[in-house]
Scaffold this active site. Structure first.
Site, PDB file in Angstrom:
ATOM      1  N   TYR A 143      30.841 -20.578  40.212  1.00  0.00           N
ATOM      2  CA  TYR A 143      30.243 -21.847  40.640  1.00  0.00           C
ATOM      3  C   TYR A 143      28.756 -21.921  40.298  1.00  0.00           C
ATOM      4  O   TYR A 143      28.220 -23.004  40.125  1.00  0.00           O
ATOM      5  CB  TYR A 143      30.409 -22.034  42.154  1.00  0.00           C
ATOM      6  CG  TYR A 143      31.690 -22.727  42.560  1.00  0.00           C
ATOM      7  CD1 TYR A 143      32.924 -22.157  42.271  1.00  0.00           C
ATOM      8  CD2 TYR A 143      31.661 -23.938  43.244  1.00  0.00           C
ATOM      9  CE1 TYR A 143      34.101 -22.776  42.649  1.00  0.00           C
ATOM     10  CE2 TYR A 143      32.833 -24.564  43.627  1.00  0.00           C
ATOM     11  CZ  TYR A 143      34.049 -23.986  43.335  1.00  0.00           C
ATOM     12  OH  TYR A 143      35.202 -24.612  43.710  1.00  0.00           O
ATOM     13  N   LYS A 194      40.934 -10.476  40.381  1.00  0.00           N
ATOM     14  CA  LYS A 194      41.761 -10.236  39.199  1.00  0.00           C
ATOM     15  C   LYS A 194      41.182  -9.023  38.481  1.00  0.00           C
ATOM     16  O   LYS A 194      40.663  -9.124  37.365  1.00  0.00           O
ATOM     17  CB  LYS A 194      41.757 -11.473  38.280  1.00  0.00           C
ATOM     18  CG  LYS A 194      42.619 -12.618  38.767  1.00  0.00           C
ATOM     19  CD  LYS A 194      44.103 -12.449  38.459  1.00  0.00           C
ATOM     20  CE  LYS A 194      44.388 -12.656  36.992  1.00  0.00           C
ATOM     21  NZ  LYS A 194      45.860 -12.437  36.715  1.00  0.00           N
ATOM     22  N   ASP A 227      46.693 -14.163  41.550  1.00  0.00           N
ATOM     23  CA  ASP A 227      47.928 -14.895  41.237  1.00  0.00           C
ATOM     24  C   ASP A 227      49.058 -14.451  42.171  1.00  0.00           C
ATOM     25  O   ASP A 227      49.814 -15.279  42.697  1.00  0.00           O
ATOM     26  CB  ASP A 227      48.313 -14.737  39.755  1.00  0.00           C
ATOM     27  CG  ASP A 227      48.348 -13.283  39.283  1.00  0.00           C
ATOM     28  OD1 ASP A 227      47.871 -12.387  40.017  1.00  0.00           O
ATOM     29  OD2 ASP A 227      48.858 -13.033  38.168  1.00  0.00           O
ATOM     30  N   ASP A 251      38.533 -21.178  46.713  1.00  0.00           N
ATOM     31  CA  ASP A 251      38.727 -22.633  46.652  1.00  0.00           C
ATOM     32  C   ASP A 251      40.206 -22.953  46.487  1.00  0.00           C
ATOM     33  O   ASP A 251      40.770 -23.783  47.203  1.00  0.00           O
ATOM     34  CB  ASP A 251      37.917 -23.186  45.469  1.00  0.00           C
ATOM     35  CG  ASP A 251      38.075 -24.693  45.327  1.00  0.00           C
ATOM     36  OD1 ASP A 251      37.985 -25.384  46.360  1.00  0.00           O
ATOM     37  OD2 ASP A 251      38.296 -25.164  44.197  1.00  0.00           O
ATOM     38  N   ASP A 255      43.232 -24.282  49.544  1.00  0.00           N
ATOM     39  CA  ASP A 255      44.034 -25.512  49.467  1.00  0.00           C
ATOM     40  C   ASP A 255      45.511 -25.179  49.655  1.00  0.00           C
ATOM     41  O   ASP A 255      46.255 -25.902  50.322  1.00  0.00           O
ATOM     42  CB  ASP A 255      43.861 -26.205  48.110  1.00  0.00           C
ATOM     43  CG  ASP A 255      42.781 -27.281  48.143  1.00  0.00           C
ATOM     44  OD1 ASP A 255      41.826 -27.129  48.924  1.00  0.00           O
ATOM     45  OD2 ASP A 255      42.894 -28.268  47.391  1.00  0.00           O
TER      46      ASP A 255
HETATM   47  C1  IPM Z   1      35.884 -27.359  48.633  1.00  0.00           C
HETATM   48  C2  IPM Z   1      35.776 -28.426  47.583  1.00  0.00           C
HETATM   49  C3  IPM Z   1      34.454 -28.251  46.831  1.00  0.00           C
HETATM   50  C4  IPM Z   1      34.519 -26.928  46.105  1.00  0.00           C
HETATM   51  C5  IPM Z   1      34.108 -29.394  45.862  1.00  0.00           C
HETATM   52  C6  IPM Z   1      34.086 -30.735  46.552  1.00  0.00           C
HETATM   53  C7  IPM Z   1      32.800 -29.139  45.164  1.00  0.00           C
HETATM   54  O1  IPM Z   1      36.875 -28.416  46.755  1.00  0.00           O
HETATM   55  O2  IPM Z   1      34.982 -27.240  49.474  1.00  0.00           O
HETATM   56  O3  IPM Z   1      36.882 -26.644  48.639  1.00  0.00           O
HETATM   57  O4  IPM Z   1      35.046 -26.829  44.989  1.00  0.00           O
HETATM   58  O5  IPM Z   1      34.002 -25.960  46.659  1.00  0.00           O
HETATM   59 MG    MG Z   2      38.417 -27.073  47.359  1.00  0.00          MG
END
Ligand code: IPM
Ligand code: MG
Length: 370
Positions: A143, A194, A227, A251, A255
């Site tokens: 990042y 990884k 993975d 990240d 999710d």
């Molecule tokens: C998160 C989001 C952010 C990230 C974006 C909005 C920059 O997806 O906080 O998970 O990638 O960190």
């Molecule tokens: Mg995210």
């Protein structure tokens, strides 16, 4: 703890303001019913900041965030700003907050409320009782790594580059937070990278193991490739307790973990910086979900991840465990009573708006503290 808890509220874009409105109502309730005063002030971040000031985060707002005891953030981004130059994009505002506040430890707890067991896309026996903590490194890795950018090559084609980079101290400090968290939980840590293809992953694995052997001998540490971890999260998520991983894998995996709980609209997060001399940490609290432009302004969004993020603020920044519990219990009871926003709706439950969900939470808070 000072009577005035200084909180900077950055509602942001999309559904940010409407879910944040419910937080304000709960904060007002806390002031009235629990004599907890918060000094809430508002600022702009993301697309709304760009519209007002031509930048997704002004230096003044950045300073306000550093000076605050805690920051509450809604969400940033939207199609309207997708084609802006990179440094003007709403997401840059959020990333600058994380970086300049040094919020290296991002706690993303994925817990499944009993009432939502059937809202998950996975079978109920796989997710029932799930309680895992994803700890994502938040200020390093690809990042922020240099070099980065897009350049044009002599033959006219282009080259995009980002750099995955981690140092020993960066790995150690986040791993330490992970082990400390695990101590108060099931004492199990999975470190995820990884190492089979990335040198930064090899270093990550070695440093985490070293720290475990030095300071956390009672913690069961296992290493896993990212993975495989994604696969295991949907195959058998209850094998995990704390997952420590880098910025990008965190990240993605968070999710994935969010969907185990039924909806992205349920997942809160806390981002913490290093402790100062008084043991206080800079902190920002935000839901894991994004700005959801498709439903913004429709009073449809699920405010629970935002409210649970507020509860995390009470717990981690202000040591108000009892009050955090109160909010978490009210969320649980409201869900048990069959009240749902659209994202977690199931057969035989009442679909309600963002505001009505807020009403239900306030009513439950009244009941619990009567
Ligand atoms: C998160 C989001 C952010 C990230 C974006 C909005 C920059 O997806 O906080 O998970 O990638 O960190
Ligand atoms: Mg995210």
């Amino acid at each position: 703890m000072a009577a005035n808890r200084k909180v900077l509220v950055l509602a942001g874009d999309g559904i940010g303001p409407e879910v944040m409105r419910q937080v304000r109502r709960v904060a007002d309730w806390m002031a009235k019913r629990r004599s907890l005063s918060f000094d809430l002030s508002d600022g702009l971040v993301g697309g709304v900041a760009y519209e007002a000031h031509g930048t997704p985060l002004t230096d003044e707002t950045m300073q306000d965030a550093i000076d605050a005891d805690a920051v509450l953030l809604g969400a940033v981004g939207g199609p309207r700003w997708d084609n802006l130059p990179f440094d003007k994009k709403p997401e840059r505002g959020l990333l600058r907050l994380r970086k300049d506040m040094e919020l290296f430890a991002n706690l993303r707890p994925a817990t499944v409320f009993d009432a939502l067991v059937d809202a998950s896309s996975l079978k109920s026996e796989i997710v029932r009782g799930l309680d895992i903590m994803i700890l994502r490194e938040l200020t390093g890795g690809v990042y922020f790594g240099e070099p980065r950018g897009i350049t044009t090559l002599p033959d006219g084609t282009r080259r995009g580059i980002n750099t995955q980079v981690y140092t020993t101290p960066e790995i150690e400090r986040v791993a330490r937070v992970g082990f400390e968290l695990a101590k108060k939980r099931a004492k199990k840590v999975h470190s995820v990278e990884k190492a089979n293809v990335m040198e930064s992953g090899v270093l990550w694995r070695e440093e985490v193991q070293k720290l475990r052997d030095k300071d956390f001998k009672d913690i069961d540490l296992q290493h896993m490739y990212a993975d495989n971890c994604a696969m295991q999260l949907v195959r058998n998520p209850k094998q995990f307790d704390v997952i420590v991983t880098d910025n990008l894998f965190g990240d993605i995996l968070s999710d994935c973990a969010a969907m185990l709980t039924g909806s992205l609209g349920m997942l809160p997060s806390a981002s913490l910086g290093p402790a100062d001399a008084n043991g206080r940490r800079r902190a920002m609290y935000e839901p894991v979900h994004g700005s959801a432009p498709d439903i913004a302004g429709k009073d449809m969004a699920n405010p629970l991840a935002m409210l649970l993020s507020f509860a995390m603020m009470l717990r981690y920044s202000f040591d108000l465990d009892e009050d955090a519990d109160l909010i978490e219990r009210s969320v649980k009871n409201v869900l048990n009573s069959g009240i749902r926003t659209a994202d977690i709706q199931q057969p035989n439950t009442a679909r309600v708006s963002t505001t009505t969900m807020g009403d239900a939470i306030l009513r439950e808070l009244d009941k619990l503290s009567a």
